[in-house]
Design an enzyme around this catalytic site. Structure first.
Site, PDB file in Angstrom:
ATOM      1  N   ASP A  40       0.850  -1.195   0.000  1.00 43.29           N
ATOM      2  CA  ASP A  40       0.000   0.000   0.000  1.00 43.29           C
ATOM      3  C   ASP A  40       0.884   1.244   0.000  1.00 43.29           C
ATOM      4  O   ASP A  40       1.716   1.428   0.881  1.00 43.29           O
ATOM      5  CB  ASP A  40      -0.922  -0.004   1.223  1.00 43.29           C
ATOM      6  CG  ASP A  40      -2.111   0.922   1.028  1.00 43.29           C
ATOM      7  OD1 ASP A  40      -1.899   2.104   0.695  1.00 43.29           O
ATOM      8  OD2 ASP A  40      -3.252   0.469   1.210  1.00 43.29           O
ATOM      9  N   SER A  88      -7.058   4.337  -1.487  1.00 42.14           N
ATOM     10  CA  SER A  88      -6.844   2.886  -1.435  1.00 42.14           C
ATOM     11  C   SER A  88      -8.120   2.100  -1.697  1.00 42.14           C
ATOM     12  O   SER A  88      -8.049   0.932  -2.079  1.00 42.14           O
ATOM     13  CB  SER A  88      -6.277   2.476  -0.072  1.00 42.14           C
ATOM     14  OG  SER A  88      -4.950   2.895   0.049  1.00 42.14           O
ATOM     15  N   THR A 141      -7.876  -1.805   1.555  1.00 41.20           N
ATOM     16  CA  THR A 141      -7.331  -2.686   0.515  1.00 41.20           C
ATOM     17  C   THR A 141      -7.895  -4.104   0.596  1.00 41.20           C
ATOM     18  O   THR A 141      -8.483  -4.588  -0.383  1.00 41.20           O
ATOM     19  CB  THR A 141      -5.792  -2.673   0.538  1.00 41.20           C
ATOM     20  OG1 THR A 141      -5.360  -1.322   0.376  1.00 41.20           O
ATOM     21  CG2 THR A 141      -5.214  -3.531  -0.566  1.00 41.20           C
ATOM     22  N   GLU A 261      -1.277  -7.917   2.028  1.00 43.05           N
ATOM     23  CA  GLU A 261      -1.042  -6.477   1.927  1.00 43.05           C
ATOM     24  C   GLU A 261       0.029  -6.014   2.911  1.00 43.05           C
ATOM     25  O   GLU A 261      -0.069  -6.268   4.117  1.00 43.05           O
ATOM     26  CB  GLU A 261      -2.325  -5.678   2.207  1.00 43.05           C
ATOM     27  CG  GLU A 261      -2.092  -4.191   1.926  1.00 43.05           C
ATOM     28  CD  GLU A 261      -3.092  -3.247   2.572  1.00 43.05           C
ATOM     29  OE1 GLU A 261      -3.232  -2.136   2.059  1.00 43.05           O
ATOM     30  OE2 GLU A 261      -3.717  -3.609   3.582  1.00 43.05           O
ATOM     31  N   ASP A 266       2.146   2.787   3.299  1.00 43.33           N
ATOM     32  CA  ASP A 266       1.314   3.967   3.057  1.00 43.33           C
ATOM     33  C   ASP A 266       1.252   4.890   4.273  1.00 43.33           C
ATOM     34  O   ASP A 266       1.358   6.107   4.147  1.00 43.33           O
ATOM     35  CB  ASP A 266      -0.098   3.480   2.698  1.00 43.33           C
ATOM     36  CG  ASP A 266      -1.094   4.607   2.544  1.00 43.33           C
ATOM     37  OD1 ASP A 266      -0.899   5.439   1.647  1.00 43.33           O
ATOM     38  OD2 ASP A 266      -2.065   4.658   3.325  1.00 43.33           O
ATOM     39  N   HIS A 270       2.288   8.724   4.534  1.00 48.00           N
ATOM     40  CA  HIS A 270       1.427   9.838   4.967  1.00 48.00           C
ATOM     41  C   HIS A 270       2.135  10.676   6.026  1.00 48.00           C
ATOM     42  O   HIS A 270       1.998  11.898   6.054  1.00 48.00           O
ATOM     43  CB  HIS A 270       0.112   9.309   5.547  1.00 48.00           C
ATOM     44  CG  HIS A 270      -0.902   8.909   4.525  1.00 48.00           C
ATOM     45  ND1 HIS A 270      -1.600   9.822   3.769  1.00 48.00           N
ATOM     46  CD2 HIS A 270      -1.342   7.691   4.126  1.00 48.00           C
ATOM     47  CE1 HIS A 270      -2.433   9.177   2.950  1.00 48.00           C
ATOM     48  NE2 HIS A 270      -2.284   7.883   3.145  1.00 48.00           N
ATOM     49  N   ASP A 308      -1.096   0.089  -4.780  1.00 50.57           N
ATOM     50  CA  ASP A 308      -2.384   0.690  -5.135  1.00 50.57           C
ATOM     51  C   ASP A 308      -2.223   2.146  -5.568  1.00 50.57           C
ATOM     52  O   ASP A 308      -3.079   2.708  -6.229  1.00 50.57           O
ATOM     53  CB  ASP A 308      -3.379   0.554  -3.984  1.00 50.57           C
ATOM     54  CG  ASP A 308      -2.812   0.998  -2.645  1.00 50.57           C
ATOM     55  OD1 ASP A 308      -1.609   1.332  -2.559  1.00 50.57           O
ATOM     56  OD2 ASP A 308      -3.585   1.017  -1.670  1.00 50.57           O
ATOM     57  N   HIS A 309      -1.093   2.760  -5.170  1.00 48.81           N
ATOM     58  CA  HIS A 309      -0.783   4.158  -5.496  1.00 48.81           C
ATOM     59  C   HIS A 309       0.532   4.456  -4.814  1.00 48.81           C
ATOM     60  O   HIS A 309       1.050   3.607  -4.077  1.00 48.81           O
ATOM     61  CB  HIS A 309      -1.870   5.117  -4.971  1.00 48.81           C
ATOM     62  CG  HIS A 309      -2.150   4.915  -3.519  1.00 48.81           C
ATOM     63  ND1 HIS A 309      -1.296   5.338  -2.521  1.00 48.81           N
ATOM     64  CD2 HIS A 309      -3.154   4.262  -2.881  1.00 48.81           C
ATOM     65  CE1 HIS A 309      -1.774   4.978  -1.354  1.00 48.81           C
ATOM     66  NE2 HIS A 309      -2.898   4.308  -1.533  1.00 48.81           N
ATOM     67  N   HIS A 403      -1.684  11.123  -1.177  1.00 50.94           N
ATOM     68  CA  HIS A 403      -1.243  10.235  -2.261  1.00 50.94           C
ATOM     69  C   HIS A 403      -0.850  11.060  -3.483  1.00 50.94           C
ATOM     70  O   HIS A 403      -1.150  12.245  -3.553  1.00 50.94           O
ATOM     71  CB  HIS A 403      -2.373   9.282  -2.669  1.00 50.94           C
ATOM     72  CG  HIS A 403      -2.835   8.389  -1.572  1.00 50.94           C
ATOM     73  ND1 HIS A 403      -3.941   7.585  -1.684  1.00 50.94           N
ATOM     74  CD2 HIS A 403      -2.338   8.179  -0.324  1.00 50.94           C
ATOM     75  CE1 HIS A 403      -4.105   6.909  -0.559  1.00 50.94           C
ATOM     76  NE2 HIS A 403      -3.157   7.251   0.285  1.00 50.94           N
TER      77      HIS A 403
END
Ligand SMILES: [Zn+2]
Length: 439
Positions: A40, A88, A141, A261, A266, A270, A308-309, A403
């Site tokens: 993620d 996500s 996710t 995952e 992620d 952040h 996912d990004h 993101h």
């Protein structure tokens, strides 16, 4: 109007979708099992950074990581929304069902109607199914692969669907591993009890992971998310869970679909916390190594890895200096929140000593002065100052706390891996899996 779609409507919609299932042809490129791993937030700067993080100081020998070894292409991640930047939930729906949707959508299309994902299709073929995450298991996710709700925030409804949804008279999942105890109540009649009645083996802490020895099984090992790898007494917790998942799922005769995952790459992104992010990358890389070894032993399995990004706008090099110093990052042994809390728990005169308990490099006078100033301004100011020291010293750049729209790497290995070579839209990843399977 309630946006919650009752289970019966979901079941009816899935029943309608079920008519198109067909038998897979017996082709050597037709996988018997699929392992789908999602980092993620793991944009290309994360996989690149991880390579140099392993190498250390500039000039050291560079070895291809497991991501480099398996890289086959790139994927676009944009949602069906008024932005190129996905969240996500939309990307999970895209990666699960091959359908673009709006940011926040969990397994539903733009009209909030359920879309059947690859996990459900595998289930209809009689495959075993499982999800493993270091976040709560009902986070966006994994949820995008299992549940169908209008918003990712509907954690309770998502958990309910994990337990109560049925595919061809079967439960959706044989294996659930990760955090999220609070969403699966152990009270009488609660979701955990319902799962026990359905025959799930259950554990509630990582220490008991070895007790799981047959499917169906669930391990909810944290109240919500598991601790960050960098702060954990078991930094390779995703490796351990992936090992367990592969051994449980491969003990069955039928094929399996396993989603793994690396959830918190992620979250560190952040926070713009590079030490936290690299520790998560290390755990995820270890899990990928285990999956790769499984494919080496079982070449009829397809392994696909993507993100996912990307998160944070991470870049390797900052402030017009031609350097990135992963050796600085390796000297940091806590994520920003516990590091900041430990600084705040001591008098301002002890900042340097406290810092040295969790970081192996000493503060310069300028850095110390900046932390002392922020100390009096509260925890969020101090947290920002802590990150600035680490990011400036390592020349790590970030553009956002959110993101970004950059493409993400795609890795594939094993049966059917060639299908993922080159540029692809993220919805094409599950579409290509389904096409390989003849689903
Ligand atoms: Zn995110």
């Amino acid at each position: 109007m309630s946006i919650y779609r009752p289970l019966s409507a979901v079941a009816a919609a899935l029943a309608l979708l079920s008519g198109c299932a067909s038998q897979a042809p017996a082709d050597p490129e037709t996988p018997k099992n699929i392992i789908f791993m999602i980092g993620d937030g793991m944009g290309p700067a994360f996989t690149t950074g991880y390579r140099y993080y392993l190498a250390g100081e500039a000039g050291s020998e560079v070895t291809p990581t497991v991501f480099d070894q398996l890289l086959v292409g790139m994927a676009a991640t944009y949602p069906d929304d008024n932005t190129w930047v996905t969240d996500s939930a939309a990307s999970a729906t895209a990666l699960a069902a091959g359908v673009k949707s709006y940011n926040g959508a969990i397994g539903v299309d733009g009209q909030k109607l359920p879309v059947e994902g690859i996990l459900a299709k595998a289930r209809k073929q009689g495959w075993s199914t499982g999800v493993v995450a270091t976040s709560q298991v009902n986070h966006a996710t994994p949820a995008g692969f299992v549940a169908h709700v209008a918003s990712r925030k509907m954690y309770d409804a998502i958990a309910e669907q994990y337990v109560q949804q049925r595919i061809a008279d079967n439960t959706m999942l044989d294996l659930i591993l990760g955090g999220g105890q609070r969403y699966f109540s152990r009270d009488p009649g609660g979701l955990a009890e319902q799962m026990a009645e359905q025959g799930y083996q259950q554990i509630w802490s990582m220490e008991d992971l070895s007790q799981l020895n047959q499917l169906p099984a669930m391990g909810l090992v944290a109240d919500v998310a598991m601790p960050h790898a960098i702060d954990s007494d078991q930094p390779e917790r995703l490796v351990a869970m992936t090992d367990k998942a592969l051994s449980l799922m491969s003990s069955q005769d039928q094929g399996f679909f396993l989603l793994v995952e690396g959830s918190q790459i992620d979250w560190c992104g952040h926070a713009n916390d590079i030490a936290c992010a690299m520790a998560e990358m290390h755990d995820f890389a270890g899990a990928v190594e285990r999956a790769k070894a499984f494919v080496d032993a079982n070449p009829d399995t397809l392994l696909v890895i993507t993100a996912d990004h990307s998160t944070g706008g991470l870049t390797l090099g900052a402030n017009r200096v031609y350097e990135w110093k992963p050796e600085v990052i390796a000297q940091v042994h806590a994520s920003v929140v516990p590091l900041t809390q430990s600084l705040l728990a001591a008098p301002v005169t002890e900042l340097s000593a406290r810092w040295s308990e969790k970081v192996d490099f000493a503060l310069t006078d300028t850095e110390l002065a900046a932390l002392q100033k922020a100390y009096g301004e509260g925890d969020s100011q101090l947290g920002r100052a802590v990150l600035k020291v680490i990011n400036d010293r390592s020349f790590t750049g970030w553009t956002t706390g959110g993101h970004t729209a950059v493409d993400v790497p795609v890795m594939a290995y094993g049966a059917g891996a060639e299908a993922f070579i080159g540029y692809q839209d993220n919805i094409e990843i599950p579409q290509r899996m389904m096409s390989l399977m003849g689903w």
